[in-house]
Scaffold this active site. Structure first.
Site, mmCIF file in Angstrom:
data_model
loop_
_atom_site.group_PDB
_atom_site.id
_atom_site.type_symbol
_atom_site.label_atom_id
_atom_site.label_comp_id
_atom_site.label_asym_id
_atom_site.label_seq_id
_atom_site.Cartn_x
_atom_site.Cartn_y
_atom_site.Cartn_z
ATOM 1 N N ASP A 265 -20.469 71.134 -26.128
ATOM 2 C CA ASP A 265 -21.594 70.388 -25.536
ATOM 3 C C ASP A 265 -22.429 71.232 -24.585
ATOM 4 O O ASP A 265 -23.015 70.714 -23.634
ATOM 5 C CB ASP A 265 -21.089 69.115 -24.808
ATOM 6 C CG ASP A 265 -20.321 68.203 -25.737
ATOM 7 O OD1 ASP A 265 -20.679 68.136 -26.927
ATOM 8 O OD2 ASP A 265 -19.365 67.554 -25.278
ATOM 9 N N LYS B 106 -25.794 73.600 -27.811
ATOM 10 C CA LYS B 106 -25.968 74.455 -29.004
ATOM 11 C C LYS B 106 -27.025 73.889 -29.957
ATOM 12 O O LYS B 106 -27.730 74.631 -30.622
ATOM 13 C CB LYS B 106 -24.632 74.598 -29.749
ATOM 14 C CG LYS B 106 -23.539 75.250 -28.911
ATOM 15 C CD LYS B 106 -22.209 75.246 -29.629
ATOM 16 C CE LYS B 106 -21.646 73.868 -29.840
ATOM 17 N NZ LYS B 106 -21.287 73.130 -28.606
ATOM 18 N N GLY C 128 -21.237 66.944 -32.025
ATOM 19 C CA GLY C 128 -22.425 66.111 -31.855
ATOM 20 C C GLY C 128 -23.478 66.984 -31.219
ATOM 21 O O GLY C 128 -23.345 67.379 -30.062
ATOM 22 N N HIS C 129 -24.494 67.366 -31.995
ATOM 23 C CA HIS C 129 -25.513 68.294 -31.501
ATOM 24 C C HIS C 129 -26.834 67.537 -31.367
ATOM 25 O O HIS C 129 -27.297 66.917 -32.319
ATOM 26 C CB HIS C 129 -25.654 69.483 -32.460
ATOM 27 C CG HIS C 129 -24.423 70.337 -32.508
ATOM 28 N ND1 HIS C 129 -24.321 71.490 -33.251
ATOM 29 C CD2 HIS C 129 -23.226 70.209 -31.871
ATOM 30 C CE1 HIS C 129 -23.124 72.021 -33.079
ATOM 31 N NE2 HIS C 129 -22.437 71.256 -32.254
ATOM 32 N N GLN D 70 -18.209 73.008 -31.194
ATOM 33 C CA GLN D 70 -17.229 73.109 -30.094
ATOM 34 C C GLN D 70 -17.555 74.339 -29.231
ATOM 35 O O GLN D 70 -18.706 74.703 -29.135
ATOM 36 C CB GLN D 70 -15.785 73.157 -30.624
ATOM 37 C CG GLN D 70 -15.326 71.830 -31.233
ATOM 38 C CD GLN D 70 -15.812 71.606 -32.655
ATOM 39 O OE1 GLN D 70 -15.585 72.422 -33.515
ATOM 40 N NE2 GLN D 70 -16.479 70.499 -32.906
HETATM 41 P P1 GDP Z 1 -24.057 70.613 -28.191
HETATM 42 O O1 GDP Z 1 -22.900 69.850 -28.731
HETATM 43 O O2 GDP Z 1 -23.677 71.948 -27.665
HETATM 44 O O3 GDP Z 1 -25.216 70.702 -29.141
HETATM 45 O O4 GDP Z 1 -24.584 69.760 -26.938
HETATM 46 P P2 GDP Z 1 -24.785 68.160 -26.896
HETATM 47 O O5 GDP Z 1 -25.988 67.813 -27.682
HETATM 48 O O6 GDP Z 1 -23.519 67.447 -27.219
HETATM 49 O O7 GDP Z 1 -24.999 67.939 -25.350
HETATM 50 C C1 GDP Z 1 -26.039 68.533 -24.664
HETATM 51 C C2 GDP Z 1 -26.923 67.419 -24.030
HETATM 52 O O8 GDP Z 1 -27.760 67.981 -23.074
HETATM 53 C C3 GDP Z 1 -27.844 66.754 -25.031
HETATM 54 O O9 GDP Z 1 -28.017 65.419 -24.673
HETATM 55 C C4 GDP Z 1 -29.142 67.532 -24.881
HETATM 56 O O10 GDP Z 1 -30.288 66.783 -25.246
HETATM 57 C C5 GDP Z 1 -29.133 67.805 -23.414
HETATM 58 N N1 GDP Z 1 -29.810 69.040 -22.975
HETATM 59 C C6 GDP Z 1 -29.807 70.252 -23.573
HETATM 60 N N2 GDP Z 1 -30.446 71.155 -22.785
HETATM 61 C C7 GDP Z 1 -30.832 70.481 -21.675
HETATM 62 C C8 GDP Z 1 -31.491 70.851 -20.471
HETATM 63 O O11 GDP Z 1 -31.822 72.000 -20.246
HETATM 64 N N3 GDP Z 1 -31.688 69.868 -19.536
HETATM 65 C C9 GDP Z 1 -31.298 68.583 -19.740
HETATM 66 N N4 GDP Z 1 -31.544 67.703 -18.764
HETATM 67 N N5 GDP Z 1 -30.663 68.201 -20.856
HETATM 68 C C10 GDP Z 1 -30.424 69.137 -21.796
HETATM 69 P P1 IMO Z 2 -19.739 70.003 -29.978
HETATM 70 O O1 IMO Z 2 -19.974 70.793 -31.233
HETATM 71 C C1 IMO Z 2 -16.904 68.817 -26.886
HETATM 72 C C2 IMO Z 2 -12.750 68.288 -28.130
HETATM 73 C C3 IMO Z 2 -12.133 66.912 -28.101
HETATM 74 C C4 IMO Z 2 -10.693 67.281 -27.789
HETATM 75 C C5 IMO Z 2 -10.477 68.558 -28.596
HETATM 76 C C6 IMO Z 2 -9.825 68.351 -29.950
HETATM 77 O O2 IMO Z 2 -20.597 68.803 -29.855
HETATM 78 O O3 IMO Z 2 -19.795 70.903 -28.783
HETATM 79 P P2 IMO Z 2 -10.720 67.387 -32.267
HETATM 80 O O4 IMO Z 2 -11.317 66.050 -32.609
HETATM 81 O O5 IMO Z 2 -11.620 68.534 -32.539
HETATM 82 O O6 IMO Z 2 -9.358 67.583 -32.842
HETATM 83 O O7 IMO Z 2 -10.498 67.313 -30.661
HETATM 84 O O8 IMO Z 2 -11.771 69.115 -28.771
HETATM 85 N N1 IMO Z 2 -13.999 68.413 -28.925
HETATM 86 C C7 IMO Z 2 -15.209 68.583 -28.386
HETATM 87 N N2 IMO Z 2 -15.597 68.606 -27.085
HETATM 88 N N3 IMO Z 2 -17.806 69.061 -27.866
HETATM 89 C C8 IMO Z 2 -17.424 69.065 -29.155
HETATM 90 O O9 IMO Z 2 -18.254 69.425 -30.163
HETATM 91 C C9 IMO Z 2 -16.077 68.782 -29.473
HETATM 92 N N4 IMO Z 2 -15.372 68.680 -30.623
HETATM 93 C C10 IMO Z 2 -14.099 68.475 -30.270
HETATM 94 O O10 IMO Z 2 -12.714 66.112 -27.102
HETATM 95 O O11 IMO Z 2 -10.566 67.603 -26.427
HETATM 96 MG MG MG Z 3 -21.927 68.020 -28.523
#
Ligand code: GDP
Ligand code: IMO
Ligand code: MG
Length: 436
Positions: free
Chosen positions: A13, A16, A40-41, A226
């Site tokens: 998270d 990416k 979840g991206h 991840q």
């Molecule tokens: P990922 O799994 O690495 O793609 O990240 P996620 O999408 O799960 O979580 C990142 C969250 O931060 C998302 O809701 C993005 O829209 C948000 N986000 C990304 N960059 C920024 C930023 O620079 N500022 C803010 N406020 N939100 C951001």
């Molecule tokens: P993105 O790509 C954050 C965490 C779970 C748990 C561990 C193992 O959005 O960054 P799993 O279901 O993979 O066997 O769970 O990994 N986890 C993540 N945490 N971002 C993710 O994906 C994750 N995918 C798995 O919360 O701790």
């Molecule tokens: Mg994510």
């Protein structure tokens, strides 16, 4: 033949999705190389928010071929739902390709994941319960069904008949005595036939596709899911995922050779978050943590769980930069720290009375670590409108410089909001991996 790996430097998270979308404009192909719908991206363009679990983040550009590589575990139900959702929003998904060699997540995999976690109770990993671990187990045990089996229902039925008795026994041993359709041969066979028909146009030899793109001199992005600290081999085992998110995973899971990769972009947040169980040395359980979690909307994209929040930690950051051969960094969510009187950065640990600079190899050692912090002056101004480094308050610039120094790699992109354009491009990206 340029290839860039985008890799999370923390516990996932890191942003990416935003990073991949930002860089995708200049490439032809975006490849997911591991994980599954545990990811979840998020991508935000104007008022539109897209949350992607399996489809690579380049899908929003019409010129991109989004490829799900052989290292991904694919739940076809999720993939179809995601494709349909994108189509309903006017996105062209005709170029999406999924490797014939990717393994399937079938209904018994999430059931096993749930039953095992329930049994572990207080010791649970806190998985996303998507069946990721059980699907990778089957891959290693050579019991898995692959995407190619969707196109051959007869062979799929034979393999299923072989594997289901084991799954029933396992579920019963784990306490799930009524798994219902999760182990129903007829029901699963029907799903496989329907999924095959729907996904047929998308199933391809992804490795050949990627290699052809590289041969043609096209630029590809390899989008990690991840993060480094959740890596099966290099993370805080057993509180990890079941694949290799690190840059090395892009070779096996994406079908590219090590020397075809010439850039590794590490993605990090200005602070740290973690979902699920496991050690988190800089975790904040006070009002500051609450504030960062609320401002940063730190709720899991996949499970809706509240993410744990803490200060940034240079100890695993240095480790992640080395392990991935990071050549440049994108720093996300700097805007969330606006308004804090001070910002802390963990620079080393104290373990058993001694200062330790390296990421502890053992989980037990890590569990005993306490953070040694360096303190930085905060800044009160909102910074979401900043588009150049000089638009940032001096205190924010000093914190970025400290993070860069701690990481040992240049921060070339800096994000100050979720939207695509809320990004500061600092300098030309350095392309050669590890070239510091
Ligand atoms: P990922 O799994 O690495 O793609 O990240 P996620 O999408 O799960 O979580 C990142 C969250 O931060 C998302 O809701 C993005 O829209 C948000 N986000 C990304 N960059 C920024 C930023 O620079 N500022 C803010 N406020 N939100 C951001
Ligand atoms: P993105 O790509 C954050 C965490 C779970 C748990 C561990 C193992 O959005 O960054 P799993 O279901 O993979 O066997 O769970 O990994 N986890 C993540 N945490 N971002 C993710 O994906 C994750 N995918 C798995 O919360 O701790
Ligand atoms: Mg994510």
């Amino acid at each position: 033949m340029p290839a860039t790996v985008i890799v999370g430097l923390q516990w996932g998270d890191e942003g990416k999705g935003k990073t991949t979308d930002f860089l995708a404009e200049q490439v032809s192909t975006v490849v997911r190389y591991q994980g599954g719908d545990n990811a979840g991206h998020t991508i935000v363009i104007g008022d539109d928010t897209f949350k992607l679990h399996l489809v690579p983040s380049g899908v929003l550009y019409p010129h991109i071929a989004p490829v799900i590589g052989p290292g991904v575990v694919v739940n076809p139900a999720t993939l179809i739902r995601e494709l349909d959702g994108l189509i309903a929003r006017g996105i062209n998904v005709s170029k999406v390709r999924v490797s014939h060699a990717a393994h399937l997540i079938l209904p018994y995999h999430p059931a096993i994941d749930r039953a095992r976690e329930a049994r572990l109770a207080g010791a649970k990993v806190g998985t996303t319960q998507r069946g990721i671990g059980p699907a990778y187990e089957d891959r290693a045990a050579r019991l898995g069904l692959r995407v190619e089996d969707l196109l051959d229902p007869a062979s799929a039925a034979t393999r299923l008949a072989r594997v289901l008795p084991e799954k029933r026994a396992l579920l019963a041993a784990l306490g799930d005595t009524n798994p219902g359709e999760a182990v129903d041969e007829v029901a699963i066979a029907a799903l496989i036939a329907a999924w095959g028909e729907r996904l047929r146009p998308h199933i391809a030899d992804a490795t050949d596709l990627v290699q052809r793109a590289l041969d043609a001199g096209e630029h590809i992005l390899l989008e990690g899911a991840q993060g480094t600290l959740l890596d099966l081999d290099h993370g805080s085992y057993p509180f990890v995922t079941s694949s290799n998110p690190i840059a090395g995973g892009a070779t096996t899971g994406g079908g590219v050779a090590p020397l075809q990769i010439d850039e590794v972009m590490g993605v990090m947040k200005a602070y740290a978050t973690r979902v699920g169980s496991g050690p988190f040395t800089t975790e904040l359980t006070d009002a500051t943590g609450e504030r960062i979690a609320t401002e940063g909307n730190e709720v899991g994209t996949t499970t809706g769980r509240r993410r744990r929040v803490g200060w940034n930690d240079a100890v695993p950051l240095r480790y992640a930069v080395r392990l991935n051969g990071v050549s440049s960094i994108m720093l996300n969510k700097l805007d969330i720290l606006s308004g804090l009187p001070e910002v802390l950065l963990c620079v080393a640990y104290e373990i058993d009375g001694k200062r330790v600079d390296r990421w502890p190899a053992s989980g037990a050692e890590l569990a005993r670590a306490t953070p040694i912090y360096e303190r930085f002056e905060g800044w009160s101004e909102p910074i979401s409108g900043a588009r150049r480094m000089n638009d940032l308050p001096g205190a924010a610039q000093r914190y970025v410089a400290a993070l860069e120094e701690a990481a040992g790699a240049p921060i070339v992109l800096l994000s100050v909001g979720p939207e695509r354009s809320q990004t500061i491009e600092r300098a030309l990206r350095r392309r050669r991996a590890g070239g510091r």
